[in-house]
Scaffold this motif. Structure first.
Motif, PDB file in Angstrom:
ATOM      1  N   GLY A 109       2.520  -4.594   3.356  1.00  0.00           N
ATOM      2  CA  GLY A 109       3.191  -4.861   4.501  1.00  0.00           C
ATOM      3  C   GLY A 109       3.963  -3.529   5.505  1.00  0.00           C
ATOM      4  O   GLY A 109       3.184  -3.387   6.457  1.00  0.00           O
ATOM      5  N   ILE A 110       4.341  -3.357   4.885  1.00  0.00           N
ATOM      6  CA  ILE A 110       5.596  -2.593   4.809  1.00  0.00           C
ATOM      7  C   ILE A 110       4.596  -0.655   5.016  1.00  0.00           C
ATOM      8  O   ILE A 110       4.437  -0.130   5.849  1.00  0.00           O
ATOM      9  N   THR A 111       3.655  -0.456   4.477  1.00  0.00           N
ATOM     10  CA  THR A 111       2.810   0.325   3.667  1.00  0.00           C
ATOM     11  C   THR A 111       1.787  -0.051   3.722  1.00  0.00           C
ATOM     12  O   THR A 111       1.224  -1.292   3.281  1.00  0.00           O
ATOM     13  N   GLY A 112       0.559   0.748   3.439  1.00  0.00           N
ATOM     14  CA  GLY A 112      -0.855   0.369   2.540  1.00  0.00           C
ATOM     15  C   GLY A 112      -2.055  -0.068   3.478  1.00  0.00           C
ATOM     16  O   GLY A 112      -2.633  -0.486   3.144  1.00  0.00           O
ATOM     17  N   GLN A 113      -1.626   0.709   5.014  1.00  0.00           N
ATOM     18  CA  GLN A 113      -2.105  -0.035   6.131  1.00  0.00           C
ATOM     19  C   GLN A 113      -3.219   1.889   6.085  1.00  0.00           C
ATOM     20  O   GLN A 113      -3.209   2.205   5.536  1.00  0.00           O
ATOM     21  N   SER A 114      -4.323   0.923   6.881  1.00  0.00           N
ATOM     22  CA  SER A 114      -5.247   2.190   6.688  1.00  0.00           C
ATOM     23  C   SER A 114      -5.024   3.654   7.101  1.00  0.00           C
ATOM     24  O   SER A 114      -4.438   3.552   8.003  1.00  0.00           O
ATOM     25  N   ALA A 115      -5.573   5.096   7.409  1.00  0.00           N
ATOM     26  CA  ALA A 115      -5.068   5.912   8.474  1.00  0.00           C
ATOM     27  C   ALA A 115      -5.674   4.839   9.552  1.00  0.00           C
ATOM     28  O   ALA A 115      -5.921   4.794   9.678  1.00  0.00           O
ATOM     29  N   GLY A 116      -3.845   6.047   9.998  1.00  0.00           N
ATOM     30  CA  GLY A 116      -3.796   5.396  11.598  1.00  0.00           C
ATOM     31  C   GLY A 116      -3.267   4.290  11.844  1.00  0.00           C
ATOM     32  O   GLY A 116      -3.521   4.179  13.039  1.00  0.00           O
ATOM     33  N   VAL A 117      -3.632   2.822  10.824  1.00  0.00           N
ATOM     34  CA  VAL A 117      -3.287   1.797  11.089  1.00  0.00           C
ATOM     35  C   VAL A 117      -1.297   1.866  11.383  1.00  0.00           C
ATOM     36  O   VAL A 117      -0.821   1.932  10.191  1.00  0.00           O
ATOM     37  N   VAL A 118      -0.742   1.291  12.711  1.00  0.00           N
ATOM     38  CA  VAL A 118       0.923   1.451  12.380  1.00  0.00           C
ATOM     39  C   VAL A 118       0.988  -0.245  11.492  1.00  0.00           C
ATOM     40  O   VAL A 118       0.196  -1.157  12.085  1.00  0.00           O
ATOM     41  N   SER A 119       2.146   0.436  10.848  1.00  0.00           N
ATOM     42  CA  SER A 119       2.683  -1.019   9.867  1.00  0.00           C
ATOM     43  C   SER A 119       3.168  -2.148  11.489  1.00  0.00           C
ATOM     44  O   SER A 119       4.287  -1.624  11.973  1.00  0.00           O
ATOM     45  N   ALA A 120       3.014  -3.044  11.709  1.00  0.00           N
ATOM     46  CA  ALA A 120       3.349  -4.504  12.093  1.00  0.00           C
ATOM     47  C   ALA A 120       4.730  -4.797  11.430  1.00  0.00           C
ATOM     48  O   ALA A 120       5.559  -5.096  12.503  1.00  0.00           O
ATOM     49  N   VAL A 121       5.072  -4.434  10.468  1.00  0.00           N
ATOM     50  CA  VAL A 121       6.431  -4.701   9.957  1.00  0.00           C
ATOM     51  C   VAL A 121       7.319  -3.531  10.141  1.00  0.00           C
ATOM     52  O   VAL A 121       9.245  -3.726  10.321  1.00  0.00           O
ATOM     53  N   GLY A 122       7.136  -2.343  10.396  1.00  0.00           N
ATOM     54  CA  GLY A 122       7.682  -1.016  10.535  1.00  0.00           C
ATOM     55  C   GLY A 122       8.558  -0.499   9.611  1.00  0.00           C
ATOM     56  O   GLY A 122       8.532  -0.922   9.001  1.00  0.00           O
ATOM     57  N   ALA A 123       9.486   0.792  10.289  1.00  0.00           N
ATOM     58  CA  ALA A 123      10.032   1.493   8.999  1.00  0.00           C
ATOM     59  C   ALA A 123      11.420   0.096   8.265  1.00  0.00           C
ATOM     60  O   ALA A 123      11.694  -0.276   8.898  1.00  0.00           O
ATOM     61  N   ALA A 124      11.422   0.381   6.803  1.00  0.00           N
ATOM     62  CA  ALA A 124      11.590  -0.874   5.859  1.00  0.00           C
ATOM     63  C   ALA A 124      11.711   0.054   4.521  1.00  0.00           C
ATOM     64  O   ALA A 124      11.067   1.016   4.353  1.00  0.00           O
ATOM     65  N   MET A 125      12.707  -0.209   3.795  1.00  0.00           N
ATOM     66  CA  MET A 125      12.688   0.357   2.462  1.00  0.00           C
ATOM     67  C   MET A 125      12.787  -0.203   1.445  1.00  0.00           C
ATOM     68  O   MET A 125      13.025  -1.553   1.329  1.00  0.00           O
TER      69      MET A 125
END
Length: 96
Positions: free
Chosen positions: A55-71
């Motif tokens: 869940g770091i990435t992969g959200q639909s356009a405009g949807v913010v990740s609940a996980v936030g910034a991570a690598m």
């Protein structure tokens, strides 16, 4: 199976911790680094696939990740200082 390092890119890593614990359900496939510094994760796939899976990435356009910034970084070798059980976890899984 590949091993990855997933680390939060902010001081507080509880969202990443929760995401990894929820999605990587087999505890044998994840190792929490000391002091909430991130995770070692055994995952069959790419860095992008793992990032999307937890869940770091992969959200639909405009949807913010609940996980936030991570690598997410693939691991092919290792060296350093750390807990003995961490080195054993890495060695065993990299040799599989």
């Amino acid at each position: 199976m590949p091993i990855f390092l997933a680390i939060p890119l902010k001081a507080e890593g509880s969202a990443l911790n929760s995401a990894v614990e929820t999605t990587i359900t087999d505890a044998a496939n994840r190792y929490k680094l000391p002091d909430d510094r991130g995770w070692l994760i055994k995952f069959e796939g790419t860095t992008t696939e793992l990032s999307n899976f937890i869940g770091i990435t992969g959200q639909s356009a405009g949807v913010v990740s609940a996980v936030g910034a991570a690598m997410v970084i693939p691991i092919s070798g290792y060296f350093g200082r750390g807990p003995t059980d961490m080195w054993e976890w890495l060695k065993v899984r990299l040799e599989q």
